[in-house]
Scaffold this motif. Structure first.
Motif, short mmCIF file in Angstrom:
data_model
loop_
_atom_site.label_atom_id
_atom_site.label_comp_id
_atom_site.label_asym_id
_atom_site.label_seq_id
_atom_site.Cartn_x
_atom_site.Cartn_y
_atom_site.Cartn_z
N ARG A 84 51.06 36.70 45.50
CA ARG A 84 50.02 35.99 44.76
C ARG A 84 48.80 35.76 45.63
NH1 ARG A 84 51.33 30.34 43.70
NH2 ARG A 84 49.76 29.90 45.21
N HIS A 85 49.00 35.34 46.89
CA HIS A 85 47.87 35.12 47.80
C HIS A 85 47.14 36.42 48.09
CE1 HIS A 85 48.45 30.92 48.47
NE2 HIS A 85 49.70 31.08 48.86
N ARG A 86 47.90 37.48 48.24
CA ARG A 86 47.28 38.79 48.49
C ARG A 86 46.42 39.23 47.29
NH1 ARG A 86 50.21 44.45 49.72
NH2 ARG A 86 48.33 45.50 50.39
N ARG A 87 46.97 39.03 46.09
CA ARG A 87 46.23 39.38 44.87
C ARG A 87 44.97 38.54 44.74
NH1 ARG A 87 49.08 37.25 40.37
NH2 ARG A 87 47.60 35.57 40.60
N ASP A 88 45.08 37.22 45.03
CA ASP A 88 43.93 36.33 44.96
C ASP A 88 42.86 36.74 45.97
OD1 ASP A 88 45.19 34.93 42.98
OD2 ASP A 88 45.76 33.24 44.26
N ARG A 89 43.28 37.11 47.20
CA ARG A 89 42.31 37.57 48.21
C ARG A 89 41.59 38.83 47.75
NH1 ARG A 89 45.30 38.70 53.32
NH2 ARG A 89 46.90 37.70 52.13
N HIS A 90 42.36 39.75 47.17
CA HIS A 90 41.77 40.98 46.67
C HIS A 90 40.77 40.69 45.54
CE1 HIS A 90 41.44 45.18 45.57
NE2 HIS A 90 41.73 44.86 44.32
N GLN A 91 41.14 39.76 44.66
CA GLN A 91 40.25 39.39 43.54
C GLN A 91 38.97 38.73 44.06
OE1 GLN A 91 40.80 40.25 40.32
NE2 GLN A 91 38.71 39.56 40.02
N ARG A 92 39.08 37.90 45.09
CA ARG A 92 37.90 37.26 45.67
C ARG A 92 36.97 38.30 46.27
NH1 ARG A 92 41.48 32.97 47.18
NH2 ARG A 92 41.83 33.95 49.19
N ARG A 93 37.54 39.31 46.91
CA ARG A 93 36.70 40.38 47.48
C ARG A 93 35.97 41.13 46.37
NH1 ARG A 93 41.15 42.89 50.82
NH2 ARG A 93 41.56 41.20 52.25
N LEU A 94 36.65 41.37 45.26
CA LEU A 94 36.00 42.07 44.14
C LEU A 94 34.92 41.22 43.51
CD1 LEU A 94 39.06 43.69 42.33
CD2 LEU A 94 37.36 44.83 43.74
N ASP A 95 35.14 39.90 43.46
CA ASP A 95 34.16 39.00 42.88
C ASP A 95 32.92 38.82 43.77
OD1 ASP A 95 35.77 38.67 40.71
OD2 ASP A 95 36.59 36.74 41.37
N ALA A 96 33.09 39.02 45.08
CA ALA A 96 31.99 38.80 46.02
C ALA A 96 30.94 39.88 45.97
CB ALA A 96 32.54 38.72 47.45
#
Length: 196
Positions: A184-196
Motif C-alpha cells: 500500500r505504501h509503495r502504491r501510494d508513493r507511486h501515485q504521489r509521483r504521478l500526481d506531482a
C-alpha cells in the motif's frame, strides 16, 4: 474447567479482543482469530466454526461502534483526526466502491492494515445508510474471520504440535499484514509521483 467451559472462555476472549481491536486498531485481531482456530482445531475440529463466528461477531460489533462514532462526528471528526489526508480522487474512489460494492470495500478495508478506519469514516461522510452498512458488514466480517481462521489452519496442517501451528499462524498473519502495508505504501508513493 471442562473442555466446553474452556472453549466458551476462549470464544469470549476472542470476541472481546477482536471487538476491542476493531474499535482501537492496535491489537492484532487477525492473528487472534488464526491462533484460536489452531487451538480449536486441535481440540475439536468443529469448534473452528465457532471461532469463525466469534471472530466475525467481534469484528462486526467493533465496526458498528466505530461506524457510529464516525457518523456522529462526521466531517468535524475528520478534520480533528486528519485521517483522510488522501487526495480527493482517492476519497472519490472509496466512495464509488462503497456505493457499488460495499461488501468487498469493507472486506478489503479489514484486510489492509490501517484501511478500516478511513473507509468507515468515508462511508459515514458520504452517507452510507446504517441498513446498507449493517448488511454489507455481516458478509465482510464473516469472510475476514474465515480468511484468518484458514490461515491458522494452514499453519496447523504443516506442524505436528499445536503450539507450532499457533506460532506459524501468528507469523503468517503478521507477515501478510506487513506485506499488504508495504504494498500500500509503495502504491501510494507511486501515485504521489504521478500526481506531482
Amino acid at each position: 474447567m471442562t473442555t466446553f467451559g474452556a472453549l466458551l472462555a476462549a470464544l469470549a476472549g476472542l470476541f472481546a479482543v477482536v471487538a476491542a481491536g476493531s474499535t482501537v486498531p492496535i491489537l492484532p485481531t487477525g492473528a487472534a482469530v488464526s491462533a484460536t482456530a489452531v487451538v480449536a482445531a486441535h481440540r475439536c475440529p468443529l469448534a473452528v466454526l465457532l471461532v469463525v463466528c466469534a471472530g466475525a461477531a467481534g469484528a462486526y460489533c467493533g465496526d458498528a461502534g466505530t461506524y457510529a462514532i464516525c457518523r456522529a462526528g462526521g466531517e468535524a471528526l475528520t478534520r480533528r483526526l486528519r485521517i483522510l489526508r488522501q487526495p480527493l480522487h482517492l476519497a472519490e474512489t472509496v466512495k464509488r466502491r462503497l456505493t457499488e460494492s460495499p461488501v468487498s470495500a469493507l472486506l478489503v478495508s479489514r484486510l489492509v492494515p490501517g484501511g478500516r478506519i478511513p473507509v468507515l469514516l468515508t462511508a459515514a461522510i458520504v452517507g452510507l445508510s446504517w441498513r446498507r452498512f449493517a448488511t454489507a458488514n455481516v458478509a465482510a466480517c464473516a469472510l475476514w474471520s474465515a480468511t484468518y481462521a484458514a490461515i491458522g489452519l494452514l499453519g496447523r496442517s504443516v506442524f505436528p504440535q499445536p503450539w507450532q501451528g499457533v506460532v506459524a499462524a501468528l507469523v503468517i498473519a503478521l507477515g501478510a499484514t506487513q506485506l499488504a502495508s508495504w504494498l500500500r505504501h509503495r502504491r501510494d508513493r507511486h501515485q504521489r509521483r504521478l500526481d506531482a
